[in-house]
Design a protein around this motif. Structure first.
Motif, PDB file in Angstrom:
ATOM      1  N   LEU A 190       0.780  -1.241   0.000  1.00 38.08           N
ATOM      2  CA  LEU A 190       0.000   0.000   0.000  1.00 38.08           C
ATOM      3  C   LEU A 190       0.811   1.290   0.000  1.00 38.08           C
ATOM      4  O   LEU A 190       0.235   2.367  -0.107  1.00 38.08           O
ATOM      5  CB  LEU A 190      -0.941   0.008   1.208  1.00 38.08           C
ATOM      6  CG  LEU A 190      -1.968  -1.117   1.263  1.00 38.08           C
ATOM      7  CD1 LEU A 190      -2.784  -1.031   2.548  1.00 38.08           C
ATOM      8  CD2 LEU A 190      -2.876  -1.094   0.047  1.00 38.08           C
ATOM      9  N   TYR A 191       2.126   1.193   0.119  1.00 37.87           N
ATOM     10  CA  TYR A 191       2.935   2.404   0.173  1.00 37.87           C
ATOM     11  C   TYR A 191       3.845   2.445  -1.044  1.00 37.87           C
ATOM     12  O   TYR A 191       4.572   1.481  -1.323  1.00 37.87           O
ATOM     13  CB  TYR A 191       3.756   2.446   1.475  1.00 37.87           C
ATOM     14  CG  TYR A 191       4.540   3.713   1.641  1.00 37.87           C
ATOM     15  CD1 TYR A 191       3.892   4.923   1.882  1.00 37.87           C
ATOM     16  CD2 TYR A 191       5.920   3.718   1.551  1.00 37.87           C
ATOM     17  CE1 TYR A 191       4.600   6.093   2.027  1.00 37.87           C
ATOM     18  CE2 TYR A 191       6.643   4.886   1.700  1.00 37.87           C
ATOM     19  CZ  TYR A 191       5.978   6.075   1.931  1.00 37.87           C
ATOM     20  OH  TYR A 191       6.689   7.241   2.074  1.00 37.87           O
ATOM     21  N   ASP A 192       3.815   3.564  -1.765  1.00 41.48           N
ATOM     22  CA  ASP A 192       4.572   3.668  -3.016  1.00 41.48           C
ATOM     23  C   ASP A 192       6.051   3.966  -2.823  1.00 41.48           C
ATOM     24  O   ASP A 192       6.856   3.660  -3.687  1.00 41.48           O
ATOM     25  CB  ASP A 192       3.961   4.753  -3.916  1.00 41.48           C
ATOM     26  CG  ASP A 192       2.574   4.369  -4.403  1.00 41.48           C
ATOM     27  OD1 ASP A 192       2.320   3.166  -4.590  1.00 41.48           O
ATOM     28  OD2 ASP A 192       1.739   5.282  -4.577  1.00 41.48           O
ATOM     29  N   GLY A 193       6.412   4.539  -1.703  1.00 41.53           N
ATOM     30  CA  GLY A 193       7.806   4.904  -1.468  1.00 41.53           C
ATOM     31  C   GLY A 193       8.608   3.739  -0.884  1.00 41.53           C
ATOM     32  O   GLY A 193       8.168   2.593  -0.847  1.00 41.53           O
ATOM     33  N   LYS A 238       4.383   8.810   9.728  1.00 42.82           N
ATOM     34  CA  LYS A 238       3.839   9.309   8.463  1.00 42.82           C
ATOM     35  C   LYS A 238       3.476   8.137   7.548  1.00 42.82           C
ATOM     36  O   LYS A 238       2.374   8.092   6.989  1.00 42.82           O
ATOM     37  CB  LYS A 238       4.857  10.225   7.782  1.00 42.82           C
ATOM     38  CG  LYS A 238       4.391  10.789   6.463  1.00 42.82           C
ATOM     39  CD  LYS A 238       5.490  11.650   5.835  1.00 42.82           C
ATOM     40  CE  LYS A 238       5.075  12.238   4.517  1.00 42.82           C
ATOM     41  NZ  LYS A 238       5.152  11.360   3.385  1.00 42.82           N
ATOM     42  N   ILE A 239       4.382   7.198   7.408  1.00 41.30           N
ATOM     43  CA  ILE A 239       4.118   6.034   6.554  1.00 41.30           C
ATOM     44  C   ILE A 239       2.991   5.196   7.148  1.00 41.30           C
ATOM     45  O   ILE A 239       2.072   4.772   6.434  1.00 41.30           O
ATOM     46  CB  ILE A 239       5.400   5.195   6.351  1.00 41.30           C
ATOM     47  CG1 ILE A 239       6.398   5.985   5.491  1.00 41.30           C
ATOM     48  CG2 ILE A 239       5.073   3.837   5.713  1.00 41.30           C
ATOM     49  CD1 ILE A 239       7.776   5.355   5.395  1.00 41.30           C
ATOM     50  N   VAL A 290      -0.574   4.253   5.285  1.00 38.27           N
ATOM     51  CA  VAL A 290      -0.959   2.858   5.073  1.00 38.27           C
ATOM     52  C   VAL A 290      -2.264   2.545   5.809  1.00 38.27           C
ATOM     53  O   VAL A 290      -3.164   1.896   5.263  1.00 38.27           O
ATOM     54  CB  VAL A 290       0.188   1.913   5.512  1.00 38.27           C
ATOM     55  CG1 VAL A 290      -0.260   0.470   5.568  1.00 38.27           C
ATOM     56  CG2 VAL A 290       1.375   2.065   4.565  1.00 38.27           C
ATOM     57  N   ASN A 291      -2.379   3.003   7.035  1.00 43.01           N
ATOM     58  CA  ASN A 291      -3.599   2.741   7.807  1.00 43.01           C
ATOM     59  C   ASN A 291      -4.811   3.406   7.157  1.00 43.01           C
ATOM     60  O   ASN A 291      -5.896   2.814   7.101  1.00 43.01           O
ATOM     61  CB  ASN A 291      -3.438   3.201   9.252  1.00 43.01           C
ATOM     62  CG  ASN A 291      -4.507   2.627  10.143  1.00 43.01           C
ATOM     63  OD1 ASN A 291      -4.645   1.416  10.259  1.00 43.01           O
ATOM     64  ND2 ASN A 291      -5.290   3.492  10.761  1.00 43.01           N
ATOM     65  N   ASP A 292      -4.634   4.625   6.649  1.00 41.91           N
ATOM     66  CA  ASP A 292      -5.734   5.300   5.948  1.00 41.91           C
ATOM     67  C   ASP A 292      -6.198   4.485   4.741  1.00 41.91           C
ATOM     68  O   ASP A 292      -7.400   4.381   4.471  1.00 41.91           O
ATOM     69  CB  ASP A 292      -5.325   6.710   5.505  1.00 41.91           C
ATOM     70  CG  ASP A 292      -5.234   7.708   6.654  1.00 41.91           C
ATOM     71  OD1 ASP A 292      -5.726   7.392   7.768  1.00 41.91           O
ATOM     72  OD2 ASP A 292      -4.649   8.789   6.450  1.00 41.91           O
TER      73      ASP A 292
END
Length: 180
Positions: A94-97, A104-105, A109-111
């Motif tokens: 779910l995280y592009d970076g 912050k990450i 991801v939780n959102d």
């Protein structure tokens, strides 16, 4: 789990059990045990009470040896309808970076887990039976983790829907040549 009892805080024993469970899932960081054990029962109770009452992951991160990943494990057990556990596999899905373990990450991801849970609940509400389990951020995370683990072990074929496995290109039947 303590979410069903909705305790106002966790104990030091519960904190250490959650960390042991977390170590079994991922890379154990035994150096953290010294810091975790340095937390007093009172401090753990105060920080977890504030975190639970205010839905604030930062309160748990005030504990020695507790970062966003461990805090998310605790919160996902306490309030699975609001929090997913910050597994490596979920971050990678779910995280592009670059994978990281910052607040912050985690929040990003939780959102996304919350959004997915809401979408899945909307789609399933029409065909849902009364005793079916709702989608929660925690359940979304567990599902993503399971899919990633199956894929890592070469079992991603297990996740394919039978309807997706059509190699006969029957999607083009309507536009196909009708001169027969």
């Amino acid at each position: 789990t303590f979410h069903k009892n909705k305790k106002d805080s966790i104990t030091k024993e519960q904190l250490l059990k959650i960390v042991q469970w977390k170590f079994q899932k991922g890379k154990p960081r035994y150096a953290l045990m010294k810091f975790l054990n340095a937390n007093s029962e009172k401090t753990i109770q105060e920080c977890s009470t504030k975190a639970f009452k205010n839905n604030d992951i930062k309160e748990l991160c005030k504990l020695k040896g507790v970062g966003p990943a461990t805090a998310s494990a605790i919160l996902s057990l306490y309030a699975p309808d609001k929090y997913a556990f910050m597994d490596d596999e979920i971050i990678e899905c779910l995280y592009d970076g670059k994978r990281g373990y910052t607040l912050k990450i985690y929040n990003e991801v939780n959102d996304k887990c919350i959004e997915l849970a809401n979408e899945l609940n909307k789609k399933e509400s029409k065909k849902k039976k009364q005793d079916d389990e709702n989608w929660t951020p925690r359940r979304v995370g567990k599902t993503l983790w399971t899919g990633a683990r199956l894929s890592a072990h070469g079992l991603d074929w297990f996740m394919k829907d039978d309807d997706d496995d059509d190699d006969d290109d029957d999607d083009d039947d309507e536009s196909s040549d009708s001169s027969d």
